[in-house]
Design a protein around this motif. Structure first.
Motif, PDB file in Angstrom:
ATOM      1  N   PRO A 155       0.834  -1.212   0.000  1.00  0.00           N
ATOM      2  CA  PRO A 155       0.000   0.000   0.000  1.00  0.00           C
ATOM      3  C   PRO A 155       0.862   1.253   0.000  1.00  0.00           C
ATOM      4  O   PRO A 155       1.785   1.364   0.821  1.00  0.00           O
ATOM      5  CB  PRO A 155      -0.809  -0.120   1.300  1.00  0.00           C
ATOM      6  N   LEU A 156       0.598   2.138  -0.930  1.00  0.00           N
ATOM      7  CA  LEU A 156       1.462   3.324  -1.046  1.00  0.00           C
ATOM      8  C   LEU A 156       1.147   4.374   0.016  1.00  0.00           C
ATOM      9  O   LEU A 156       2.053   4.990   0.562  1.00  0.00           O
ATOM     10  CB  LEU A 156       1.337   3.940  -2.439  1.00  0.00           C
ATOM     11  N   GLY A 157      -0.119   4.574   0.310  1.00  0.00           N
ATOM     12  CA  GLY A 157      -0.493   5.604   1.290  1.00  0.00           C
ATOM     13  C   GLY A 157       0.079   6.958   0.889  1.00  0.00           C
ATOM     14  O   GLY A 157       0.164   7.277  -0.300  1.00  0.00           O
ATOM     15  N   GLU A 158       0.494   7.714   1.882  1.00  0.00           N
ATOM     16  CA  GLU A 158       1.087   9.027   1.584  1.00  0.00           C
ATOM     17  C   GLU A 158       2.537   8.834   1.171  1.00  0.00           C
ATOM     18  O   GLU A 158       3.329   8.271   1.939  1.00  0.00           O
ATOM     19  CB  GLU A 158       1.083   9.886   2.846  1.00  0.00           C
ATOM     20  N   CYS A 159       2.869   9.295  -0.007  1.00  0.00           N
ATOM     21  CA  CYS A 159       4.280   9.159  -0.418  1.00  0.00           C
ATOM     22  C   CYS A 159       4.666  10.314  -1.341  1.00  0.00           C
ATOM     23  O   CYS A 159       3.799  10.989  -1.900  1.00  0.00           O
ATOM     24  CB  CYS A 159       4.541   7.821  -1.066  1.00  0.00           C
ATOM     25  N   SER A 160       5.958  10.509  -1.452  1.00  0.00           N
ATOM     26  CA  SER A 160       6.451  11.666  -2.213  1.00  0.00           C
ATOM     27  C   SER A 160       7.662  11.308  -3.064  1.00  0.00           C
ATOM     28  O   SER A 160       8.362  10.332  -2.772  1.00  0.00           O
ATOM     29  CB  SER A 160       6.892  12.784  -1.259  1.00  0.00           C
ATOM     30  N   THR A 161       7.883  12.138  -4.056  1.00  0.00           N
ATOM     31  CA  THR A 161       9.135  12.070  -4.816  1.00  0.00           C
ATOM     32  C   THR A 161      10.086  13.063  -4.170  1.00  0.00           C
ATOM     33  O   THR A 161       9.818  14.272  -4.178  1.00  0.00           O
ATOM     34  CB  THR A 161       8.920  12.442  -6.294  1.00  0.00           C
ATOM     35  N   PHE A 162      11.155  12.568  -3.585  1.00  0.00           N
ATOM     36  CA  PHE A 162      12.176  13.436  -2.981  1.00  0.00           C
ATOM     37  C   PHE A 162      13.240  13.670  -4.035  1.00  0.00           C
ATOM     38  O   PHE A 162      13.830  12.717  -4.555  1.00  0.00           O
ATOM     39  CB  PHE A 162      12.796  12.756  -1.752  1.00  0.00           C
ATOM     40  N   LYS A 163      13.489  14.969  -4.331  1.00  0.00           N
ATOM     41  CA  LYS A 163      14.466  15.293  -5.384  1.00  0.00           C
ATOM     42  C   LYS A 163      15.691  15.925  -4.747  1.00  0.00           C
ATOM     43  O   LYS A 163      15.572  16.932  -4.041  1.00  0.00           O
ATOM     44  CB  LYS A 163      13.860  16.291  -6.369  1.00  0.00           C
ATOM     45  N   PHE A 164      16.835  15.374  -5.037  1.00  0.00           N
ATOM     46  CA  PHE A 164      18.083  15.885  -4.467  1.00  0.00           C
ATOM     47  C   PHE A 164      19.025  16.353  -5.571  1.00  0.00           C
ATOM     48  O   PHE A 164      19.048  15.779  -6.666  1.00  0.00           O
ATOM     49  CB  PHE A 164      18.783  14.795  -3.648  1.00  0.00           C
ATOM     50  N   ILE A 165      19.813  17.364  -5.211  1.00  0.00           N
ATOM     51  CA  ILE A 165      20.841  17.837  -6.134  1.00  0.00           C
ATOM     52  C   ILE A 165      22.186  17.837  -5.409  1.00  0.00           C
ATOM     53  O   ILE A 165      22.216  17.900  -4.171  1.00  0.00           O
ATOM     54  CB  ILE A 165      20.547  19.265  -6.648  1.00  0.00           C
ATOM     55  N   PHE A 166      23.238  17.806  -6.181  1.00  0.00           N
ATOM     56  CA  PHE A 166      24.573  17.816  -5.573  1.00  0.00           C
ATOM     57  C   PHE A 166      24.911  19.231  -5.130  1.00  0.00           C
ATOM     58  O   PHE A 166      24.678  20.192  -5.851  1.00  0.00           O
ATOM     59  CB  PHE A 166      25.615  17.312  -6.587  1.00  0.00           C
ATOM     60  N   SER A 167      25.437  19.357  -3.926  1.00  0.00           N
ATOM     61  CA  SER A 167      25.862  20.679  -3.450  1.00  0.00           C
ATOM     62  C   SER A 167      27.041  20.489  -2.512  1.00  0.00           C
ATOM     63  O   SER A 167      26.937  19.767  -1.525  1.00  0.00           O
ATOM     64  CB  SER A 167      24.712  21.363  -2.722  1.00  0.00           C
ATOM     65  N   THR A 168      28.153  21.144  -2.827  1.00  0.00           N
ATOM     66  CA  THR A 168      29.355  20.959  -2.006  1.00  0.00           C
ATOM     67  C   THR A 168      29.213  21.605  -0.640  1.00  0.00           C
ATOM     68  O   THR A 168      29.967  21.332   0.265  1.00  0.00           O
ATOM     69  CB  THR A 168      30.581  21.587  -2.695  1.00  0.00           C
ATOM     70  N   ARG A 169      28.209  22.488  -0.479  1.00  0.00           N
ATOM     71  CA  ARG A 169      28.086  23.224   0.778  1.00  0.00           C
ATOM     72  C   ARG A 169      27.187  22.565   1.805  1.00  0.00           C
ATOM     73  O   ARG A 169      27.048  23.063   2.899  1.00  0.00           O
ATOM     74  CB  ARG A 169      27.533  24.612   0.505  1.00  0.00           C
ATOM     75  N   CYS A 170      26.502  21.481   1.444  1.00  0.00           N
ATOM     76  CA  CYS A 170      25.478  21.025   2.388  1.00  0.00           C
ATOM     77  C   CYS A 170      26.009  20.072   3.438  1.00  0.00           C
ATOM     78  O   CYS A 170      25.274  19.657   4.303  1.00  0.00           O
ATOM     79  CB  CYS A 170      24.289  20.444   1.674  1.00  0.00           C
ATOM     80  N   LYS A 171      27.308  19.695   3.414  1.00  0.00           N
ATOM     81  CA  LYS A 171      27.853  18.843   4.473  1.00  0.00           C
ATOM     82  C   LYS A 171      27.703  19.534   5.819  1.00  0.00           C
ATOM     83  O   LYS A 171      27.351  18.929   6.810  1.00  0.00           O
ATOM     84  CB  LYS A 171      29.301  18.499   4.195  1.00  0.00           C
ATOM     85  N   LYS A 172      27.967  20.848   5.811  1.00  0.00           N
ATOM     86  CA  LYS A 172      27.841  21.633   7.038  1.00  0.00           C
ATOM     87  C   LYS A 172      26.432  21.525   7.583  1.00  0.00           C
ATOM     88  O   LYS A 172      26.216  21.368   8.761  1.00  0.00           O
ATOM     89  CB  LYS A 172      28.123  23.106   6.712  1.00  0.00           C
ATOM     90  N   MET A 173      25.465  21.575   6.669  1.00  0.00           N
ATOM     91  CA  MET A 173      24.065  21.578   7.057  1.00  0.00           C
ATOM     92  C   MET A 173      23.692  20.346   7.866  1.00  0.00           C
ATOM     93  O   MET A 173      22.929  20.415   8.806  1.00  0.00           O
ATOM     94  CB  MET A 173      23.220  21.624   5.791  1.00  0.00           C
ATOM     95  N   SER A 174      24.270  19.180   7.524  1.00  0.00           N
ATOM     96  CA  SER A 174      23.879  17.945   8.193  1.00  0.00           C
ATOM     97  C   SER A 174      24.172  17.985   9.680  1.00  0.00           C
ATOM     98  O   SER A 174      23.521  17.314  10.456  1.00  0.00           O
ATOM     99  CB  SER A 174      24.571  16.750   7.537  1.00  0.00           C
TER     100      SER A 174
END
Ligand SMILES: C[S@@+](CC[C@H](N)C(=O)[O-])C[C@H]1O[C@@H](n2cnc3c(N)ncnc32)[C@H](O)[C@@H]1O
Length: 340
Positions: free
Chosen positions: A203-222
């Protein structure tokens, strides 16, 4: 002969199915019975731009899914490149794909298998290791402006996998997540993929397409945050790319400072022109320009289906260029009229 081939190729028109174009190089990972691949291929009328992979061997796949053999035969006719035995967590080293880059890398409903209740923390850890490993491999396999898409359930306990945080550990930034509707992909049959009911849908229920892009700056964000909404992330994306268009408060000093600092180069000419013409700094012009750009940006986000915000800046640059050309032409025309 060469001429005819070139002409035929030139006449090929681009076809889009949701976020996927017949001109994209597409890598599909962790396929079930290959019905998603077939859906894209039949829509495009060709699968020459698609590499489709499964973890299963051909033998195991055809035993697990009753339609797999037929789907694979159709895909072969459409020119798909199908590879079996591809582990998503090691694929960057796979001989057949390690040299290739893709515009879209898609993993539909990744799942590490049915080993107990989905709420079980050990099982969630297993799922997270699968998705984290996938991100780690896929992040280096993107073409410029490429995107990684994961279709995933958004209700508990699936939201606890926290895809966004796993992505940020691998220099990937959530561009957006949009509701996934299976009816957008005719012929696609989502499969459990494991256990004695592997050929059945879940059953799929609520689901989404998560779209990611490459970004050299987001390591800090994690390290800064683990949960956030896509709206917040879009802001993060803009900040990462110096697209701080709409921060601050309209009319306040904060707004003007930011605006002048970051977008001054784009608009200062217009403001100077107003000041020179009317002899005063016109607040309403600045305010209205801001509003117009904001409206334009909202429209861009709505119709651009995931293009990076930096494209919007390019678009503004182009507008500015055209606008300056038009003003020059007007000035010359006025000059000409004056002389007559
Ligand atoms: C829930 S099924 C979804 C199957 C298919 N993507 C679909 O949407 O119908 C999860 C899939 O993840 C695949 N999978 C699990 N671990 C994997 C890995 N390490 N590498 C590649 N695929 C994997 C399984 O083989 C299974 O096909």
């Amino acid at each position: 002969m060469v001429c005819i081939k070139v002409m035929i190729e030139e006449e090929e028109t681009e076809k889009w199915l949701k976020y996927y174009s017949s001109f994209h190089q597409i890598l599909l990972v962790g396929e079930g019975d290959f019905s998603f691949t077939l859906c894209l291929a039949q829509f495009f009328g060709s699968a020459s731009n698609i590499v489709a992979t499964t973890l299963d061997s051909y033998e195991s796949l055809t035993k697990k899914y009753k339609r797999a053999k037929r789907n694979l035969e159709l895909l072969e006719k459409l020119g798909a490149f199908v590879i079996h035995g591809v582990d998503a967590t090691k694929m960057k080293l796979h001989t057949d794909i390690k040299m290739r880059k893709f515009d879209r890398i898609v993993f539909n409903f990744p799942h590490a298998g049915f080993h107990g209740r989905e709420q079980n923390l050990q099982l969630i850890k297993k799922h997270r290791m699968l998705v984290g490993g996938f991100f780690n491999n896929a992040s280096g396999m993107l073409r410029p402006n490429g995107e990684i898409h994961v279709n995933h359930k958004t209700s508990a306990p699936f939201c606890q996998w926290n895809l966004e945080e796993l992505a940020s550990r691998n220099s990937l930034l959530l561009l957006e997540s949009v509701p996934f509707k299976i009816e957008d992909y005719p012929g696609y049959n989502n499969k459990r993929g494991d256990g004695w009911r592997c050929d059945e849908p879940f059953p799929l229920g609520e689901c989404s397409t998560f779209k990611f892009i490459f970004s050299t700056r987001c390591k800090k964000m994690s390290t800064n945050h683990s949960h956030s909404t896509s709206v917040k992330n879009r802001t993060t994306f803009e900040q990462n790319n110096q697209v701080k268009l709409f921060s601050g408060h309209v009319g306040s000093t904060v707004y003007h400072d930011k605006f002048r600092e970051e977008f001054g180069w784009l608009f200062s000419w217009y403001f100077t022109h107003v000041e020179e013409t009317f002899g005063l700094h016109e607040e309403r012009v600045v305010y209205n320009v801001h509003k117009a750009v904001k409206r334009g940006y909202d429209r861009f986000v709505t119709i651009s289906s995931g293009r990076p915000s930096s494209d919007f800046i390019e678009f503004l640059r182009e507008l500015r260029h055209l606008s300056l050309k038009r003003i020059k032409w007007l000035e010359q025309s006025l000059d000409g009229m004056r002389r007559r």
